[in-house]
Design an enzyme around this catalytic site. Structure first.
Site, short mmCIF file in Angstrom:
data_model
loop_
_atom_site.label_atom_id
_atom_site.label_comp_id
_atom_site.label_asym_id
_atom_site.label_seq_id
_atom_site.Cartn_x
_atom_site.Cartn_y
_atom_site.Cartn_z
N ASP A 33 1.06 -1.00 0.28
CA ASP A 33 -0.10 0.09 -0.20
C ASP A 33 0.77 1.20 -0.05
OD1 ASP A 33 -2.32 1.29 -0.02
OD2 ASP A 33 -3.28 -0.08 1.48
N GLY B 101 14.59 -5.07 5.24
CA GLY B 101 15.18 -5.72 4.36
C GLY B 101 16.25 -6.51 5.16
N GLU C 238 6.75 -1.68 11.56
CA GLU C 238 7.52 -2.11 10.54
C GLU C 238 7.93 -4.36 11.54
OE1 GLU C 238 9.75 -0.09 9.39
OE2 GLU C 238 8.29 1.54 8.83
#
Length: 275
Positions: free
Chosen positions: A142, A167, A190
């Site tokens: 999104d 990552g 997160e």
């Protein structure tokens, strides 16, 4: 000589790798990035029920930053300066036919790095997808959401606005962040540091989960780290200091229940956006 051996041998002398390195290495790195881009290989995958990082794939990505020089790219309102193999992105120069063949929807201002894979019927709102990321079929990334290097996001997930899937590119043996199938990640959340979010889970808005975050099962009181069990409903919470009642409570993630049909209906991805 296999691609894996070429990459592993080069990794042993990585400090010596440069744009002038042997063409055989460059070809191997380019092939692996192309295979990542097409989904032929992945930086990590589930094998016999366990997520495994493919170290030579991650090493190839890191070596690519050594064999490619910095380049400049001029646009209509700005210019960019980055590694040559990443400047133009995954879909640069694509025709309508190329997009139709790939089968995903991608709205303007969605930087998607070369070497990332996007599955059919995925929807990319203005978001960012980094090299090595794998986004499976039917998933929505999104607005202003981020998919970090080598993260793995499963089928039919909703990565809500402003959230990030971290990552994990190095060290090579480290597992990247994993979001399994049918997961709803709430807005402004997160998930980082190689955390695994199990299939079918629903994470509330504003969740922050790393390897050091305590994950508390409210029903059993059990505390775990690094993995959300499948079909969990998770909300932010706090834990008091048992040894000091006046001390500030510490943040934690709380599993409040297993996903039910009512929760799933509220968090499912809108199919109309794929038409």
């Amino acid at each position: 000589m296999s691609l894996e051996k070429i990459i592993n041998d080069a990794w042993e002398i990585k400090d010596q790798i440069s744009p002038s390195s042997d063409q055989k290495l460059k070809n191997a790195v380019n092939q692996i990035i192309a295979d990542l881009d097409s989904g032929k290989v992945r930086a990590a995958e589930k094998i016999s029920g366990q997520w495994i990082a493919h170290q030579h794939i991650k090493k190839a990505i890191m070596l690519s930053f050594r064999i490619y020089p910095m380049e400049n790219l001029n646009g209509p309102y700005s210019s960019w300066y980055d590694k040559a193999h990443l400047l133009k992105g995954k879909t640069a120069g694509w025709s309508k036919e190329d997009h139709e063949k790939a089968g995903f929807r991608m709205v303007p201002n969605s930087p998607v790095r070369k070497g990332s894979f996007i599955g059919k019927n995925a929807v990319l709102m203005p978001c960012y997808v980094n090299i090595g990321a794998f986004i499976d079929e039917g998933t929505m990334i999104d607005t202003f959401a981020r998919a970090g290097s080598c993260c793995q996001i499963g089928k039919n997930c909703h990565i809500s606005a402003g959230s990030g899937v971290g990552g994990v590119l190095e060290p090579a043996q480290a597992l990247p962040t994993i979001i399994e199938d049918n997961v709803f990640l709430g807005a402004m959340s997160e998930v980082v540091e190689g955390v695994i979010v199990g299939e079918g889970s629903v994470l509330s808005m504003g969740m922050y989960i790393g390897q050091s975050t305590k994950i508390v099962d409210r029903k059993s009181g059990k505390i775990s780290y690094g993995k959300i069990p499948p079909y969990s409903v998770v909300v932010p919470g706090t834990l008091p200091d048992k040894n000091n009642s006046s001390a500030a409570s510490l943040y934690c993630a709380v599993i409040i229940k297993q996903v039910d049909e009512k929760t799933r209906s509220k968090t499912s991805v809108n199919e109309l956006l794929r038409e």
